[in-house]
Design a protein around this motif. Structure first.
Motif, PDB file in Angstrom:
ATOM      1  N   ASP A 268       0.808  -1.217   0.000  1.00 30.29           N
ATOM      2  CA  ASP A 268       0.000   0.000   0.000  1.00 30.29           C
ATOM      3  C   ASP A 268       0.842   1.268   0.000  1.00 30.29           C
ATOM      4  O   ASP A 268       0.361   2.342  -0.385  1.00 30.29           O
ATOM      5  CB  ASP A 268      -0.943   0.017   1.210  1.00 30.29           C
ATOM      6  N   ASN A 269       2.108   1.155   0.445  1.00 29.49           N
ATOM      7  CA  ASN A 269       2.977   2.337   0.405  1.00 29.49           C
ATOM      8  C   ASN A 269       3.499   2.630  -0.999  1.00 29.49           C
ATOM      9  O   ASN A 269       4.201   3.615  -1.222  1.00 29.49           O
ATOM     10  CB  ASN A 269       4.153   2.166   1.376  1.00 29.49           C
ATOM     11  N   LEU A 270       3.162   1.752  -1.971  1.00 33.45           N
ATOM     12  CA  LEU A 270       3.561   1.884  -3.378  1.00 33.45           C
ATOM     13  C   LEU A 270       5.079   1.938  -3.545  1.00 33.45           C
ATOM     14  O   LEU A 270       5.591   2.491  -4.512  1.00 33.45           O
ATOM     15  CB  LEU A 270       2.917   3.125  -4.016  1.00 33.45           C
ATOM     16  N   ARG A 271       5.791   1.333  -2.623  1.00 33.33           N
ATOM     17  CA  ARG A 271       7.250   1.294  -2.699  1.00 33.33           C
ATOM     18  C   ARG A 271       7.796  -0.118  -2.542  1.00 33.33           C
ATOM     19  O   ARG A 271       8.504  -0.619  -3.390  1.00 33.33           O
ATOM     20  CB  ARG A 271       7.871   2.219  -1.648  1.00 33.33           C
ATOM     21  N   THR A 272       7.469  -0.766  -1.420  1.00 31.68           N
ATOM     22  CA  THR A 272       7.989  -2.115  -1.186  1.00 31.68           C
ATOM     23  C   THR A 272       7.202  -3.127  -2.008  1.00 31.68           C
ATOM     24  O   THR A 272       6.002  -2.970  -2.244  1.00 31.68           O
ATOM     25  CB  THR A 272       7.911  -2.476   0.307  1.00 31.68           C
ATOM     26  N   VAL A 273       7.891  -4.159  -2.450  1.00 26.70           N
ATOM     27  CA  VAL A 273       7.296  -5.175  -3.324  1.00 26.70           C
ATOM     28  C   VAL A 273       6.654  -6.255  -2.469  1.00 26.70           C
ATOM     29  O   VAL A 273       7.225  -6.707  -1.477  1.00 26.70           O
ATOM     30  CB  VAL A 273       8.374  -5.779  -4.243  1.00 26.70           C
ATOM     31  N   THR A 274       5.444  -6.685  -2.848  1.00 30.68           N
ATOM     32  CA  THR A 274       4.742  -7.724  -2.105  1.00 30.68           C
ATOM     33  C   THR A 274       5.412  -9.079  -2.312  1.00 30.68           C
ATOM     34  O   THR A 274       6.150  -9.300  -3.280  1.00 30.68           O
ATOM     35  CB  THR A 274       3.279  -7.843  -2.569  1.00 30.68           C
ATOM     36  N   ALA A 275       5.115  -9.993  -1.408  1.00 27.40           N
ATOM     37  CA  ALA A 275       5.609 -11.364  -1.556  1.00 27.40           C
ATOM     38  C   ALA A 275       5.084 -11.982  -2.845  1.00 27.40           C
ATOM     39  O   ALA A 275       5.768 -12.775  -3.494  1.00 27.40           O
ATOM     40  CB  ALA A 275       5.195 -12.196  -0.347  1.00 27.40           C
ATOM     41  N   MET A 276       3.866 -11.608  -3.240  1.00 24.73           N
ATOM     42  CA  MET A 276       3.322 -12.114  -4.503  1.00 24.73           C
ATOM     43  C   MET A 276       4.142 -11.619  -5.695  1.00 24.73           C
ATOM     44  O   MET A 276       4.390 -12.354  -6.654  1.00 24.73           O
ATOM     45  CB  MET A 276       1.858 -11.669  -4.654  1.00 24.73           C
ATOM     46  N   GLY A 277       4.566 -10.355  -5.626  1.00 22.24           N
ATOM     47  CA  GLY A 277       5.413  -9.828  -6.692  1.00 22.24           C
ATOM     48  C   GLY A 277       6.745 -10.543  -6.766  1.00 22.24           C
ATOM     49  O   GLY A 277       7.219 -10.902  -7.858  1.00 22.24           O
ATOM     50  N   VAL A 278       7.364 -10.756  -5.608  1.00 24.86           N
ATOM     51  CA  VAL A 278       8.632 -11.486  -5.571  1.00 24.86           C
ATOM     52  C   VAL A 278       8.438 -12.892  -6.130  1.00 24.86           C
ATOM     53  O   VAL A 278       9.247 -13.385  -6.933  1.00 24.86           O
ATOM     54  CB  VAL A 278       9.187 -11.551  -4.134  1.00 24.86           C
ATOM     55  N   ALA A 279       7.346 -13.550  -5.719  1.00 25.06           N
ATOM     56  CA  ALA A 279       7.080 -14.913  -6.188  1.00 25.06           C
ATOM     57  C   ALA A 279       6.881 -14.954  -7.698  1.00 25.06           C
ATOM     58  O   ALA A 279       7.292 -15.915  -8.368  1.00 25.06           O
ATOM     59  CB  ALA A 279       5.856 -15.476  -5.465  1.00 25.06           C
ATOM     60  N   THR A 280       6.271 -13.915  -8.259  1.00 25.12           N
ATOM     61  CA  THR A 280       6.064 -13.869  -9.710  1.00 25.12           C
ATOM     62  C   THR A 280       7.402 -13.756 -10.435  1.00 25.12           C
ATOM     63  O   THR A 280       7.648 -14.443 -11.431  1.00 25.12           O
ATOM     64  CB  THR A 280       5.148 -12.683 -10.078  1.00 25.12           C
ATOM     65  N   VAL A 281       8.276 -12.880  -9.939  1.00 22.89           N
ATOM     66  CA  VAL A 281       9.615 -12.752 -10.530  1.00 22.89           C
ATOM     67  C   VAL A 281      10.350 -14.089 -10.473  1.00 22.89           C
ATOM     68  O   VAL A 281      10.942 -14.539 -11.466  1.00 22.89           O
ATOM     69  CB  VAL A 281      10.431 -11.666  -9.795  1.00 22.89           C
ATOM     70  N   MET A 282      10.317 -14.722  -9.315  1.00 23.97           N
ATOM     71  CA  MET A 282      11.059 -15.973  -9.151  1.00 23.97           C
ATOM     72  C   MET A 282      10.455 -17.102  -9.966  1.00 23.97           C
ATOM     73  O   MET A 282      11.143 -18.002 -10.420  1.00 23.97           O
ATOM     74  CB  MET A 282      11.107 -16.357  -7.668  1.00 23.97           C
ATOM     75  N   SER A 283       9.137 -17.062 -10.163  1.00 27.01           N
ATOM     76  CA  SER A 283       8.517 -18.097 -10.983  1.00 27.01           C
ATOM     77  C   SER A 283       8.928 -17.975 -12.439  1.00 27.01           C
ATOM     78  O   SER A 283       9.182 -18.966 -13.119  1.00 27.01           O
ATOM     79  CB  SER A 283       7.034 -18.006 -10.770  1.00 27.01           C
ATOM     80  N   VAL A 284       9.079 -16.736 -12.919  1.00 29.77           N
ATOM     81  CA  VAL A 284       9.597 -16.528 -14.283  1.00 29.77           C
ATOM     82  C   VAL A 284      11.056 -16.963 -14.370  1.00 29.77           C
ATOM     83  O   VAL A 284      11.471 -17.650 -15.307  1.00 29.77           O
ATOM     84  CB  VAL A 284       9.447 -15.046 -14.699  1.00 29.77           C
ATOM     85  N   PHE A 285      11.842 -16.576 -13.373  1.00 28.38           N
ATOM     86  CA  PHE A 285      13.270 -16.882 -13.382  1.00 28.38           C
ATOM     87  C   PHE A 285      13.518 -18.393 -13.342  1.00 28.38           C
ATOM     88  O   PHE A 285      14.200 -18.956 -14.202  1.00 28.38           O
ATOM     89  CB  PHE A 285      13.942 -16.209 -12.188  1.00 28.38           C
ATOM     90  N   PHE A 286      12.945 -19.077 -12.348  1.00 27.52           N
ATOM     91  CA  PHE A 286      13.191 -20.515 -12.226  1.00 27.52           C
ATOM     92  C   PHE A 286      12.481 -21.305 -13.322  1.00 27.52           C
ATOM     93  O   PHE A 286      12.975 -22.353 -13.753  1.00 27.52           O
ATOM     94  CB  PHE A 286      12.763 -21.002 -10.839  1.00 27.52           C
ATOM     95  N   GLY A 287      11.339 -20.789 -13.798  1.00 27.24           N
ATOM     96  CA  GLY A 287      10.648 -21.469 -14.883  1.00 27.24           C
ATOM     97  C   GLY A 287      11.442 -21.487 -16.173  1.00 27.24           C
ATOM     98  O   GLY A 287      11.260 -22.377 -17.021  1.00 27.24           O
ATOM     99  N   ALA A 288      12.347 -20.529 -16.344  1.00 27.06           N
ATOM    100  CA  ALA A 288      13.182 -20.479 -17.554  1.00 27.06           C
ATOM    101  C   ALA A 288      14.371 -21.427 -17.477  1.00 27.06           C
ATOM    102  O   ALA A 288      15.108 -21.567 -18.444  1.00 27.06           O
ATOM    103  CB  ALA A 288      13.673 -19.051 -17.775  1.00 27.06           C
ATOM    104  N   HIS A 289      14.555 -22.064 -16.320  1.00 32.31           N
ATOM    105  CA  HIS A 289      15.658 -23.010 -16.130  1.00 32.31           C
ATOM    106  C   HIS A 289      15.068 -24.359 -15.723  1.00 32.31           C
ATOM    107  O   HIS A 289      15.065 -24.726 -14.535  1.00 32.31           O
ATOM    108  CB  HIS A 289      16.623 -22.498 -15.050  1.00 32.31           C
ATOM    109  N   PRO A 290      14.560 -25.135 -16.680  1.00 34.22           N
ATOM    110  CA  PRO A 290      13.830 -26.372 -16.351  1.00 34.22           C
ATOM    111  C   PRO A 290      14.654 -27.392 -15.575  1.00 34.22           C
ATOM    112  O   PRO A 290      14.089 -28.200 -14.828  1.00 34.22           O
ATOM    113  CB  PRO A 290      13.418 -26.916 -17.717  1.00 34.22           C
ATOM    114  N   GLU A 291      15.970 -27.364 -15.712  1.00 37.98           N
ATOM    115  CA  GLU A 291      16.796 -28.330 -14.980  1.00 37.98           C
ATOM    116  C   GLU A 291      16.710 -28.136 -13.465  1.00 37.98           C
ATOM    117  O   GLU A 291      17.057 -29.035 -12.697  1.00 37.98           O
ATOM    118  CB  GLU A 291      18.264 -28.222 -15.413  1.00 37.98           C
ATOM    119  N   LEU A 292      16.236 -26.971 -13.031  1.00 34.72           N
ATOM    120  CA  LEU A 292      16.158 -26.705 -11.592  1.00 34.72           C
ATOM    121  C   LEU A 292      14.891 -27.282 -10.955  1.00 34.72           C
ATOM    122  O   LEU A 292      14.713 -27.199  -9.741  1.00 34.72           O
ATOM    123  CB  LEU A 292      16.231 -25.195 -11.334  1.00 34.72           C
ATOM    124  N   GLY A 293      14.001 -27.823 -11.786  1.00 28.67           N
ATOM    125  CA  GLY A 293      12.867 -28.571 -11.245  1.00 28.67           C
ATOM    126  C   GLY A 293      11.718 -27.748 -10.721  1.00 28.67           C
ATOM    127  O   GLY A 293      10.968 -28.202  -9.853  1.00 28.67           O
TER     128      GLY A 293
END
Length: 331
Positions: A268-293
């Protein structure tokens, strides 16, 4: 979203990952620990220290206890110091009866008891940073800011303004710096070149923090200052990655700030990133590396946006400026 990131640098289980950067980069270490990758921990907390105490003292946030490295200039300075084991008088700050390491001012909340203690810890830290690269396969660095404060005589920059966490501000000794594209580019390329002299096979992943500035000394409106800073950092990261097959850019900035998502990935402070936002970034990152499971699920991850800072919120010196300004205006 899977089309936004096509990695040049392939990751596989067991690769040793070292992390550094701004406060947003603390999330990367959390996810790497829960993945088949190996997080390099060059400066671990003492065995019996409780986790929350360790975090407050800068342990476990990154691969070493350097605290937040907001600028490419800070990274370059750290690597130069690690190579020469150099200490600097202008980086030894006082705060009452205690001493503060101005180059990582948040790692000892109560300060060091003496200059000798500060210097001993600093030397040990630099030794560990230098050794870290010998056991690192991939170095992940998150660029956070172009703005910093510097010592007039030496040009050495600090992660926070003198007088906020220690020392005192003196316009005859300190000056404001807002780095240009050329300056950031030079610092980053020199830093990477130095790492590779130590470890020629090192791969590098670059990201840009999506956390906007909370304060600026540029004289511009905070929105304009944020746009300038993030634009320069994004352009530098893209340029450096485009010219080297072993340097990649991970689009965390784009994912969090993209217009299709509005502000849903910010608290709500429009500055810090939510856990959902972090999870979305990490899902894109790890999803691009299929060997990581697949995407790891760190223990204690908060999966809903928070109005108030969570216990796991990043430890960030820049955010202290907001509290400091509020305190001053109340007097």
């Amino acid at each position: 979203m899977d089309a936004i990131y096509a990695p040049k640098v392939a990751l596989r289980p067991g690769l040793r990952i070292a992390t550094a950067g701004s406060c947003f980069a603390q999330n990367i270490a959390t996810y790497v620990r829960a993945s088949p990758l190996t997080l390099v921990e060059a400066e671990p907390a003492p065995a019996l220290m409780p986790q929350e105490v360790a975090r407050r003292h800068g342990y476990g946030l990154f691969s070493a206890r350097y605290g937040n490295i907001y600028t490419a200039r800070q990274l370059r300075q750290l690597l130069e110091d690690a190579e020469t084991a150099a200490l600097h008088d202008e980086a030894l700050w006082r705060r009452g009866d205690t001493w503060i390491d101005a180059l990582r001012p948040n790692i000892e909340p109560e300060g060091f008891t003496s200059e000798a203690e500060l210097c001993a810890f600093r030397r040990d830290h630099l030794r560990r940073v230098r050794a870290m690269f010998a056991e690192t396969d991939v170095f992940v660095f998150t660029l956070g800011l172009t703005e910093c404060w510097a010592d007039r005589q030496t040009g050495r920059v600090f992660p926070t303004a003198p007088g906020v966490l220690g020392g005192h501000f003196d316009p005859n000794l300190h000056f404001f710096v807002n780095q240009s594209f050329a300056e950031v580019h030079e610092d980053l390329t020199e830093a990477i070149a130095r790492m590779r002299r130590w470890n020629p096979d090192l791969k590098v992943l670059l990201t840009v923090s999506p956390v906007p500035l909370t304060a600026t000394a540029s004289g511009n409106h905070i929105l304009s200052a944020t746009t300038y800073s993030k634009s320069v950092l994004r352009a530098v990261a893209g340029e450096v990655a485009a010219l080297d097959p072993d340097i990649d850019y991970v689009p965390s900035y784009e994912i969090i700030t993209a217009p299709p998502f509005g502000a849903r990935f910010y608290n709500d402070n429009l500055r810090t990133v939510t856990a959902m936002g972090v999870a979305t970034v990490m899902s894109v990152f790890f999803g691009a590396h299929p060997e990581l499971g697949g995407v790891p699920r760190p223990d204690g991850l908060i999966t809903a946006p928070q109005t108030e800072p969570s216990p796991q919120e990043e430890i960030c010196e820049e955010a202290l400026l907001e509290a400091f300004a509020t305190q001053e205006s109340a007097r």
